[in-house]
Write a protein that holds these residues in place. Structure first.
Motif, PDB file in Angstrom:
ATOM      1  N   GLN A 178       0.831  -1.211   0.000  1.00 25.03           N
ATOM      2  CA  GLN A 178       0.000   0.000   0.000  1.00 25.03           C
ATOM      3  C   GLN A 178       0.860   1.253   0.000  1.00 25.03           C
ATOM      4  O   GLN A 178       1.653   1.476   0.915  1.00 25.03           O
ATOM      5  CB  GLN A 178      -0.915  -0.010   1.227  1.00 25.03           C
ATOM      6  N   GLY A 179       0.700   2.067  -1.047  1.00 24.93           N
ATOM      7  CA  GLY A 179       1.396   3.329  -1.117  1.00 24.93           C
ATOM      8  C   GLY A 179       2.857   3.173  -1.493  1.00 24.93           C
ATOM      9  O   GLY A 179       3.316   2.095  -1.895  1.00 24.93           O
ATOM     10  N   SER A 184       6.486  -0.100   2.338  1.00 24.60           N
ATOM     11  CA  SER A 184       5.839  -0.702   1.173  1.00 24.60           C
ATOM     12  C   SER A 184       6.834  -0.978   0.055  1.00 24.60           C
ATOM     13  O   SER A 184       6.774  -2.027  -0.595  1.00 24.60           O
ATOM     14  CB  SER A 184       4.722   0.212   0.670  1.00 24.60           C
ATOM     15  N   THR A 201      -0.749  -0.062  -4.485  1.00 25.31           N
ATOM     16  CA  THR A 201      -1.725   1.026  -4.539  1.00 25.31           C
ATOM     17  C   THR A 201      -1.021   2.366  -4.427  1.00 25.31           C
ATOM     18  O   THR A 201       0.047   2.475  -3.818  1.00 25.31           O
ATOM     19  CB  THR A 201      -2.767   0.918  -3.408  1.00 25.31           C
ATOM     20  N   THR A 202      -1.612   3.383  -5.018  1.00 27.48           N
ATOM     21  CA  THR A 202      -1.134   4.756  -4.905  1.00 27.48           C
ATOM     22  C   THR A 202      -2.252   5.663  -5.382  1.00 27.48           C
ATOM     23  O   THR A 202      -3.225   5.196  -5.981  1.00 27.48           O
ATOM     24  CB  THR A 202       0.144   4.996  -5.738  1.00 27.48           C
ATOM     25  N   TYR A 222      -6.168   4.258  -5.411  1.00 28.24           N
ATOM     26  CA  TYR A 222      -7.179   4.102  -4.362  1.00 28.24           C
ATOM     27  C   TYR A 222      -8.125   5.295  -4.272  1.00 28.24           C
ATOM     28  O   TYR A 222      -9.190   5.180  -3.675  1.00 28.24           O
ATOM     29  CB  TYR A 222      -6.520   3.820  -3.003  1.00 28.24           C
ATOM     30  N   TRP A 228     -10.774  -0.815  -3.933  1.00 25.76           N
ATOM     31  CA  TRP A 228      -9.556  -1.376  -4.505  1.00 25.76           C
ATOM     32  C   TRP A 228      -9.204  -2.746  -3.927  1.00 25.76           C
ATOM     33  O   TRP A 228      -8.519  -3.531  -4.579  1.00 25.76           O
ATOM     34  CB  TRP A 228      -8.380  -0.414  -4.324  1.00 25.76           C
ATOM     35  N   VAL A 245      -1.110  -9.294   2.594  1.00 31.50           N
ATOM     36  CA  VAL A 245      -1.259  -7.845   2.508  1.00 31.50           C
ATOM     37  C   VAL A 245      -0.337  -7.219   3.544  1.00 31.50           C
ATOM     38  O   VAL A 245      -0.402  -7.573   4.730  1.00 31.50           O
ATOM     39  CB  VAL A 245      -2.707  -7.383   2.796  1.00 31.50           C
ATOM     40  N   ASP A 247      -0.150  -4.166   5.360  1.00 30.19           N
ATOM     41  CA  ASP A 247      -1.068  -3.059   5.632  1.00 30.19           C
ATOM     42  C   ASP A 247      -0.359  -1.995   6.448  1.00 30.19           C
ATOM     43  O   ASP A 247      -0.007  -2.216   7.602  1.00 30.19           O
ATOM     44  CB  ASP A 247      -2.307  -3.573   6.379  1.00 30.19           C
ATOM     45  N   THR A 253      -7.157   1.573   5.894  1.00 32.71           N
ATOM     46  CA  THR A 253      -6.998   0.585   4.812  1.00 32.71           C
ATOM     47  C   THR A 253      -7.460  -0.822   5.172  1.00 32.71           C
ATOM     48  O   THR A 253      -7.624  -1.663   4.291  1.00 32.71           O
ATOM     49  CB  THR A 253      -5.510   0.504   4.400  1.00 32.71           C
ATOM     50  N   GLN A 256     -10.358  -2.645   3.301  1.00 29.66           N
ATOM     51  CA  GLN A 256     -10.039  -3.063   1.934  1.00 29.66           C
ATOM     52  C   GLN A 256      -9.025  -4.212   1.927  1.00 29.66           C
ATOM     53  O   GLN A 256      -9.069  -5.080   1.060  1.00 29.66           O
ATOM     54  CB  GLN A 256      -9.507  -1.882   1.131  1.00 29.66           C
ATOM     55  N   SER A 257      -8.127  -4.229   2.905  1.00 32.94           N
ATOM     56  CA  SER A 257      -7.196  -5.356   3.013  1.00 32.94           C
ATOM     57  C   SER A 257      -7.950  -6.659   3.213  1.00 32.94           C
ATOM     58  O   SER A 257      -7.601  -7.692   2.629  1.00 32.94           O
ATOM     59  CB  SER A 257      -6.227  -5.131   4.188  1.00 32.94           C
TER      60      SER A 257
END
Length: 352
Positions: A178-179, A184, A201-202, A222, A228, A245, A247, A253, A256-257
């Motif tokens: 994530q990000g 990440s 994700t970004t 996202y 997402w 994931v 996280d 988040t 969604q995870s």
């Protein structure tokens, strides 16, 4: 000859970035029996450093006048009488905690009471004295800037992926990161090195292209796709979901995870970068029963894990990523602002 003073940044209070003060002749204490004097060549910043500077409740009770920063790399200049692991000339990285056994996971209390840059002097200085338990040998394939990224972000990413033997990623697995922060990006690099497929994700088109160039197979925006997690699951073979994931958003988040994870998959809770979104229910422990996934909370990693990670970095010749903009030792305030404004990609580094 051992220097008596060193340029160093100190925290005079907890009123934000303006509490940072550059002291040109900060005294260097005498080296204790179990201490090591290190000439710092590079340091990197974490969100933790901003939290401490602001005096946020998550990390209270800092020591006034402490040298901030937990992440750094340099060369050993001198060692105390009872230090056996290091000698002058060794290249070393810092470990965030002090005086913990090499195999003991850090608690939040450990991080508050014995964390570098909080109650113990940290890395934003030309010369620093650390307890020997706050150091590990640098990976031989890295330079100082690369090695300075490992203390928190690198080690957290390693623990997220490899902290449980039975859940380690392998070739053919799918990993969601994530990000584009340090944890990440390190997780992306580590997972790719074992043959996993990465979904990232970004919210930035520019950062999405950078993620793809580093090896992300799919990149999801996202902000454009509020679901997402479901999208990520739909991209996996048979739409079973991802294996792991990482996280880093926490409340922002986690829902969604949960949607992205497969049955018996692992959600590694590695950060708390965001608050809870509006009109979104936060998964509870009972959701683990209903959906059969595993959630693991942890903080950083042990020195034993640090050494294991460094061997992996050498074996796979991984080169940690940091932002293209590198600050010099007089620009700590600018570096903090750069991080605080989230203009960075991966790690913000300072060269000494």
């Amino acid at each position: 000859m051992t220097p008596k003073t060193s340029p160093a940044w100190t925290l005079s209070g907890q009123n934000g970035i303006e509490s940072l003060q550059l002291v040109q002749d900060n005294p260097i204490p005498e080296i204790g029996d179990h201490q090591v004097l290190v000439k710092i060549h590079a340091a990197s910043l974490n969100s933790r450093d901003i939290v401490i500077a602001r005096g946020e409740p998550a990390l209270p009770h800092f020591r006034p006048g402490v040298i901030p920063g937990s992440d750094g790399a340099g060369i050993v200049e001198a060692v105390g009488a009872n230090v056996s692991e290091f000698r002058s000339g060794d290249r070393v990285c810092t470990h965030l905690t002090s005086s913990l056994p090499a195999n003991k996971p850090a608690s939040m209390n450990d991080i508050c009471e014995s964390g570098l840059g909080h109650n113990y002097n940290g890395t934003l200085t030309s010369y620093a004295i650390f307890h020997e338990s706050s150091l590990v040998s640098m990976p031989a394939n890295l330079d100082f800037l690369q090695a300075s990224t490992l203390t928190c972000s690198g080690l957290t990413a390693w623990n997220a992926l490899f902290g449980v033997d039975s859940l380690k990623p392998k070739k053919g697995d799918w990993v969601l990161v994530q990000g584009t922060g340090g944890v990440s990006i390190a997780a992306l690099q580590f997972a790719l090195a074992v043959g996993a497929t990465i979904i990232a994700t970004t919210s930035s088109t520019t950062k999405a292209e950078r993620l793809k160039s580093l090896g992300a197979y799919h990149v999801l925006n996202y902000r454009e796709d509020s679901e997402w997690g479901e999208t990520a699951k739909s991209l996996t073979p048979n739409q079973e979901g991802v294996n792991i994931v990482v996280d880093v958003g926490g409340l922002s988040t986690l829902s969604q995870s949960v949607k992205a994870i497969r049955a018996n998959g692992l959600i590694a809770l590695a950060g708390l970068l965001g608050g809870a979104p509006e009109n979104t229910s936060i998964p509870t422990l009972m959701d683990c029963l209903a959906n059969t996934y595993i959630v693991r909370g942890f903080l950083l990693g042990t020195r034993d894990q640090f050494r294991e990670m460094n061997r992996f970095i050498e074996e796979k010749d991984i080169k940690p990523i940091f932002d293209d903009r590198v600050f010099d030792s007089t620009q700590a305030k600018e570096a903090y602002r750069f991080l605080q404004e989230q203009r960075h990609f991966s790690k913000v580094c300072i060269r000494f």
